[in-house]
Design a protein around this motif. Structure first.
Motif, PDB file in Angstrom:
ATOM      1  N   PHE A  34       0.834  -1.189   0.000  1.00  0.00           N
ATOM      2  CA  PHE A  34       0.000   0.000   0.000  1.00  0.00           C
ATOM      3  C   PHE A  34       0.875   1.247   0.000  1.00  0.00           C
ATOM      4  N   ARG A  35       0.321   2.322  -0.514  1.00  0.00           N
ATOM      5  CA  ARG A  35       1.035   3.594  -0.636  1.00  0.00           C
ATOM      6  C   ARG A  35       1.662   4.038   0.689  1.00  0.00           C
ATOM      7  N   GLU A  36       0.991   3.760   1.786  1.00  0.00           N
ATOM      8  CA  GLU A  36       1.504   4.150   3.106  1.00  0.00           C
ATOM      9  C   GLU A  36       2.870   3.560   3.406  1.00  0.00           C
ATOM     10  N   PHE A  37       3.192   2.438   2.765  1.00  0.00           N
ATOM     11  CA  PHE A  37       4.458   1.758   3.007  1.00  0.00           C
ATOM     12  C   PHE A  37       5.461   1.974   1.870  1.00  0.00           C
ATOM     13  N   ASN A  38       5.142   2.895   0.984  1.00  0.00           N
ATOM     14  CA  ASN A  38       6.009   3.179  -0.162  1.00  0.00           C
ATOM     15  C   ASN A  38       6.370   4.663  -0.211  1.00  0.00           C
ATOM     16  N   THR A  39       6.526   5.280   0.938  1.00  0.00           N
ATOM     17  CA  THR A  39       6.713   6.731   0.991  1.00  0.00           C
ATOM     18  C   THR A  39       8.037   7.198   0.398  1.00  0.00           C
ATOM     19  N   VAL A  40       9.096   6.415   0.518  1.00  0.00           N
ATOM     20  CA  VAL A  40      10.389   6.838  -0.026  1.00  0.00           C
ATOM     21  C   VAL A  40      10.316   6.916  -1.551  1.00  0.00           C
ATOM     22  N   ALA A  41       9.864   5.830  -2.193  1.00  0.00           N
ATOM     23  CA  ALA A  41       9.773   5.826  -3.650  1.00  0.00           C
ATOM     24  C   ALA A  41       8.744   6.844  -4.141  1.00  0.00           C
ATOM     25  N   ASP A  42       7.653   7.010  -3.412  1.00  0.00           N
ATOM     26  CA  ASP A  42       6.640   8.003  -3.773  1.00  0.00           C
ATOM     27  C   ASP A  42       7.251   9.405  -3.763  1.00  0.00           C
ATOM     28  N   GLY A  43       8.008   9.712  -2.726  1.00  0.00           N
ATOM     29  CA  GLY A  43       8.668  11.018  -2.657  1.00  0.00           C
ATOM     30  C   GLY A  43       9.658  11.221  -3.782  1.00  0.00           C
ATOM     31  N   LEU A  44      10.382  10.171  -4.133  1.00  0.00           N
ATOM     32  CA  LEU A  44      11.355  10.259  -5.225  1.00  0.00           C
ATOM     33  C   LEU A  44      10.667  10.506  -6.563  1.00  0.00           C
ATOM     34  N   SER A  45       9.543   9.831  -6.807  1.00  0.00           N
ATOM     35  CA  SER A  45       8.840  10.028  -8.078  1.00  0.00           C
ATOM     36  C   SER A  45       8.284  11.443  -8.174  1.00  0.00           C
ATOM     37  N   ASN A  46       7.835  11.988  -7.066  1.00  0.00           N
ATOM     38  CA  ASN A  46       7.355  13.372  -7.077  1.00  0.00           C
ATOM     39  C   ASN A  46       8.508  14.360  -7.260  1.00  0.00           C
ATOM     40  N   GLU A  47       9.661  14.055  -6.684  1.00  0.00           N
ATOM     41  CA  GLU A  47      10.850  14.891  -6.912  1.00  0.00           C
ATOM     42  C   GLU A  47      11.200  14.918  -8.400  1.00  0.00           C
ATOM     43  N   ALA A  48      11.081  13.774  -9.060  1.00  0.00           N
ATOM     44  CA  ALA A  48      11.404  13.691 -10.488  1.00  0.00           C
ATOM     45  C   ALA A  48      10.515  14.610 -11.309  1.00  0.00           C
ATOM     46  N   VAL A  49       9.246  14.692 -10.941  1.00  0.00           N
ATOM     47  CA  VAL A  49       8.309  15.562 -11.659  1.00  0.00           C
ATOM     48  C   VAL A  49       8.573  17.029 -11.332  1.00  0.00           C
ATOM     49  N   ASP A  50       8.873  17.304 -10.065  1.00  0.00           N
ATOM     50  CA  ASP A  50       9.052  18.688  -9.616  1.00  0.00           C
ATOM     51  C   ASP A  50      10.397  19.293 -10.013  1.00  0.00           C
ATOM     52  N   ALA A  51      11.438  18.467 -10.087  1.00  0.00           N
ATOM     53  CA  ALA A  51      12.784  18.971 -10.382  1.00  0.00           C
ATOM     54  C   ALA A  51      13.478  18.054 -11.393  1.00  0.00           C
ATOM     55  N   PRO A  52      13.005  18.056 -12.643  1.00  0.00           N
ATOM     56  CA  PRO A  52      13.574  17.130 -13.639  1.00  0.00           C
ATOM     57  C   PRO A  52      15.061  17.334 -13.874  1.00  0.00           C
ATOM     58  N   GLU A  53      15.555  18.537 -13.647  1.00  0.00           N
ATOM     59  CA  GLU A  53      16.982  18.804 -13.864  1.00  0.00           C
ATOM     60  C   GLU A  53      17.871  18.071 -12.860  1.00  0.00           C
ATOM     61  N   ASP A  54      17.291  17.623 -11.748  1.00  0.00           N
ATOM     62  CA  ASP A  54      18.067  16.926 -10.716  1.00  0.00           C
ATOM     63  C   ASP A  54      17.947  15.392 -10.805  1.00  0.00           C
ATOM     64  N   CYS A  55      17.306  14.890 -11.839  1.00  0.00           N
ATOM     65  CA  CYS A  55      17.092  13.448 -11.957  1.00  0.00           C
ATOM     66  C   CYS A  55      18.377  12.705 -12.284  1.00  0.00           C
ATOM     67  N   GLY A  56      18.365  11.444 -11.894  1.00  0.00           N
ATOM     68  CA  GLY A  56      19.483  10.571 -12.173  1.00  0.00           C
ATOM     69  C   GLY A  56      19.852   9.770 -10.930  1.00  0.00           C
ATOM     70  N   PRO A  57      20.886   8.963 -11.050  1.00  0.00           N
ATOM     71  CA  PRO A  57      21.299   8.149  -9.910  1.00  0.00           C
ATOM     72  C   PRO A  57      21.935   9.007  -8.824  1.00  0.00           C
TER      73      PRO A  57
END
Length: 172
Positions: free
Chosen positions: A145-168
């Motif tokens: 459930f989403r409640e247990f996937n907060t790290v990856a959820d935050g990372l995916s939102n970071e990717a949308v919000d700051a595409p210039e910072d994407c990558g490993p």
């Protein structure tokens, strides 16, 4: 009702945990959405708890569906696992967790993927899973459930919000 179903799975301390998520957001009324994905890995012995050992994000651009962004996150996790198992002896069990029930069921072979737009990603993920299993790796795909996937959820939102910072990030 959801609270009764959304229980945390007991951790497998032997396993390496990979979690992924995708995000696709509409931009304004009638606008093409932007999408991104995020993925994280926790080492064996952590039970998938605490800070991840490594993370990665990716920006997919406009007009990309949420399912494509979810599959992109899963593919990043699978590619990392294949790379790591090439030289990792003894091999630990590997658990892939995501909050998209559709992606997890399709990747596990529990239901068909008939979408032409997902076909290439689906085939790539299934091929990477076959590679892991051919190497003798115990692989588990788990819907969480989403409640247990907060790290990856935050990372995916970071990717949308700051595409210039994407990558490993360090360690990926």
């Amino acid at each position: 009702r959801r609270r009764a179903r959304a229980r945390k799975r007991p951790p497998d301390m032997r396993a390496i945990y990979y979690r992924f998520d995708g995000a696709s957001r509409a931009q304004g009324i009638g606008g093409a959405g932007v999408a991104g994905w995020g993925a994280a890995v926790w080492p064996a012995g952590s039970g998938g708890e605490g800070a991840p050992a490594a993370t990665v994000t990716g920006f997919l651009g406009r007009g990309v569906s949420n399912n494509i962004s979810e599959y992109s996150g899963l593919r990043a996790c699978l590619e990392r696992a294949v790379r790591d198992t090439a030289s990792n002896h003894p091999m630990h069990p590997v658990i892939f967790q995501g909050d998209s029930k559709l992606v997890m069921q399709q990747a596990a072979g529990e239901c068909a993927c008939r979408s032409p737009s997902l076909g290439e990603l689906f085939d790539a993920c299934r091929g990477l899973l076959r590679t892991l299993r051919a190497r003798g790796v115990e692989v588990r795909l788990q819907h969480i459930f989403r409640e247990f996937n907060t790290v990856a959820d935050g990372l995916s939102n970071e990717a949308v919000d700051a595409p210039e910072d994407c990558g490993p990030r360090a360690g990926w």
